[in-house]
Design a protein around this motif. Sequence first.
Motif, PDB file in Angstrom:
ATOM      1  N   SER A   1      -0.473   0.680   4.979  1.00 40.35           N
ATOM      2  CA  SER A   1      -1.172   1.900   4.547  1.00 40.35           C
ATOM      3  C   SER A   1      -1.001   3.027   5.564  1.00 40.35           C
ATOM      4  O   SER A   1      -0.834   4.185   5.194  1.00 40.35           O
ATOM      5  CB  SER A   1      -2.647   1.624   4.264  1.00 40.35           C
ATOM      6  N   HIS A   2      -1.014   2.702   6.850  1.00 46.76           N
ATOM      7  CA  HIS A   2      -0.828   3.731   7.877  1.00 46.76           C
ATOM      8  C   HIS A   2       0.617   4.227   7.899  1.00 46.76           C
ATOM      9  O   HIS A   2       0.862   5.433   8.068  1.00 46.76           O
ATOM     10  CB  HIS A   2      -1.247   3.205   9.244  1.00 46.76           C
ATOM     11  N   LEU A   3       1.568   3.318   7.703  1.00 49.98           N
ATOM     12  CA  LEU A   3       2.978   3.724   7.640  1.00 49.98           C
ATOM     13  C   LEU A   3       3.207   4.647   6.446  1.00 49.98           C
ATOM     14  O   LEU A   3       3.916   5.655   6.554  1.00 49.98           O
ATOM     15  CB  LEU A   3       3.882   2.494   7.544  1.00 49.98           C
ATOM     16  N   LYS A   4       2.574   4.327   5.324  1.00 50.94           N
ATOM     17  CA  LYS A   4       2.721   5.154   4.127  1.00 50.94           C
ATOM     18  C   LYS A   4       2.186   6.565   4.367  1.00 50.94           C
ATOM     19  O   LYS A   4       2.809   7.547   3.972  1.00 50.94           O
ATOM     20  CB  LYS A   4       1.992   4.497   2.951  1.00 50.94           C
ATOM     21  N   ALA A   5       1.041   6.663   5.021  1.00 52.75           N
ATOM     22  CA  ALA A   5       0.461   7.981   5.309  1.00 52.75           C
ATOM     23  C   ALA A   5       1.393   8.800   6.209  1.00 52.75           C
ATOM     24  O   ALA A   5       1.591   9.999   5.983  1.00 52.75           O
ATOM     25  CB  ALA A   5      -0.908   7.824   5.966  1.00 52.75           C
ATOM     26  N   LEU A   6       1.961   8.156   7.218  1.00 51.17           N
ATOM     27  CA  LEU A   6       2.880   8.864   8.117  1.00 51.17           C
ATOM     28  C   LEU A   6       4.147   9.276   7.372  1.00 51.17           C
ATOM     29  O   LEU A   6       4.662  10.383   7.575  1.00 51.17           O
ATOM     30  CB  LEU A   6       3.218   7.997   9.331  1.00 51.17           C
TER      31      LEU A   6
ATOM     32  N   GLU B   1       4.423   9.848   4.075  1.00 54.40           N
ATOM     33  CA  GLU B   1       4.076  10.906   3.122  1.00 54.40           C
ATOM     34  C   GLU B   1       3.938  12.261   3.795  1.00 54.40           C
ATOM     35  O   GLU B   1       4.144  13.298   3.162  1.00 54.40           O
ATOM     36  CB  GLU B   1       2.794  10.549   2.373  1.00 54.40           C
ATOM     37  N   ASN B   2       3.597  12.263   5.075  1.00 54.66           N
ATOM     38  CA  ASN B   2       3.480  13.508   5.822  1.00 54.66           C
ATOM     39  C   ASN B   2       4.805  13.920   6.463  1.00 54.66           C
ATOM     40  O   ASN B   2       4.849  14.889   7.219  1.00 54.66           O
ATOM     41  CB  ASN B   2       2.391  13.377   6.891  1.00 54.66           C
ATOM     42  N   GLY B   3       5.864  13.175   6.198  1.00 54.93           N
ATOM     43  CA  GLY B   3       7.183  13.512   6.708  1.00 54.93           C
ATOM     44  C   GLY B   3       7.357  13.247   8.192  1.00 54.93           C
ATOM     45  O   GLY B   3       8.251  13.810   8.827  1.00 54.93           O
ATOM     46  N   LEU B   4       6.511  12.375   8.761  1.00 49.63           N
ATOM     47  CA  LEU B   4       6.531  12.122  10.196  1.00 49.63           C
ATOM     48  C   LEU B   4       7.424  10.947  10.574  1.00 49.63           C
ATOM     49  O   LEU B   4       7.895  10.867  11.707  1.00 49.63           O
ATOM     50  CB  LEU B   4       5.105  11.896  10.693  1.00 49.63           C
ATOM     51  N   ILE B   5       7.629  10.032   9.618  1.00 48.64           N
ATOM     52  CA  ILE B   5       8.519   8.892   9.861  1.00 48.64           C
ATOM     53  C   ILE B   5       9.428   8.719   8.653  1.00 48.64           C
ATOM     54  O   ILE B   5       9.129   9.195   7.556  1.00 48.64           O
ATOM     55  CB  ILE B   5       7.748   7.575  10.133  1.00 48.64           C
ATOM     56  N   LYS B   6      10.548   8.023   8.878  1.00 46.32           N
ATOM     57  CA  LYS B   6      11.449   7.698   7.775  1.00 46.32           C
ATOM     58  C   LYS B   6      11.602   6.189   7.707  1.00 46.32           C
ATOM     59  O   LYS B   6      11.491   5.489   8.710  1.00 46.32           O
ATOM     60  CB  LYS B   6      12.797   8.397   7.937  1.00 46.32           C
ATOM     61  N   VAL B   7      11.840   5.713   6.505  1.00 42.98           N
ATOM     62  CA  VAL B   7      11.929   4.283   6.233  1.00 42.98           C
ATOM     63  C   VAL B   7      13.371   3.942   5.875  1.00 42.98           C
ATOM     64  O   VAL B   7      14.015   4.666   5.118  1.00 42.98           O
ATOM     65  CB  VAL B   7      11.010   3.897   5.044  1.00 42.98           C
ATOM     66  N   ASN B   8      13.850   2.838   6.438  1.00 43.51           N
ATOM     67  CA  ASN B   8      15.182   2.346   6.110  1.00 43.51           C
ATOM     68  C   ASN B   8      15.043   0.891   5.665  1.00 43.51           C
ATOM     69  O   ASN B   8      14.654   0.040   6.451  1.00 43.51           O
ATOM     70  CB  ASN B   8      16.118   2.461   7.310  1.00 43.51           C
ATOM     71  N   LYS B   9      15.353   0.641   4.394  1.00 43.88           N
ATOM     72  CA  LYS B   9      15.259  -0.722   3.855  1.00 43.88           C
ATOM     73  C   LYS B   9      16.659  -1.299   3.781  1.00 43.88           C
ATOM     74  O   LYS B   9      17.569  -0.662   3.271  1.00 43.88           O
ATOM     75  CB  LYS B   9      14.602  -0.713   2.482  1.00 43.88           C
ATOM     76  N   GLY B  10      16.807  -2.485   4.320  1.00 44.09           N
ATOM     77  CA  GLY B  10      18.102  -3.145   4.306  1.00 44.09           C
ATOM     78  C   GLY B  10      17.922  -4.643   4.295  1.00 44.09           C
ATOM     79  O   GLY B  10      16.844  -5.157   4.010  1.00 44.09           O
TER      80      GLY B  10
END
Length: 100
Positions: A48-53, A55-64
């Motif tokens: 939930s905290h990662l999602k909030a960050l 959504e605010n454009g503060l982090i990017k997610v890389n799924k592999g």
Amino acid sequence: MKNPIDQLQKVFDSRIRLGIMSALMVNDAVSFNELKELIQVTDGNLASHLKALEENGLIKVNKGFVGRKTNTTYAVTKAGERSFRQHLEALEQMIRQMGK
């Protein structure tokens, strides 16, 4: 002169988000499991905290994948780095002002 408390960003109020951002600022990328172990929170809480960050454009997610297992890593964005540095600078400024 602006009051440094006005420069603090609400998105970083949580100790978990501070932990996530701190880890990402000093690493190119960190996996979900590494963050979970580092910060010592549950999967759901971390997610939930990662999602909030994100959504605010503060982090990017890389799924592999690593072999056949999914591997999700997170990295700080340029905007996230700038925002977090401003937040830390405001905290430091508040501390300095309190010592006067």
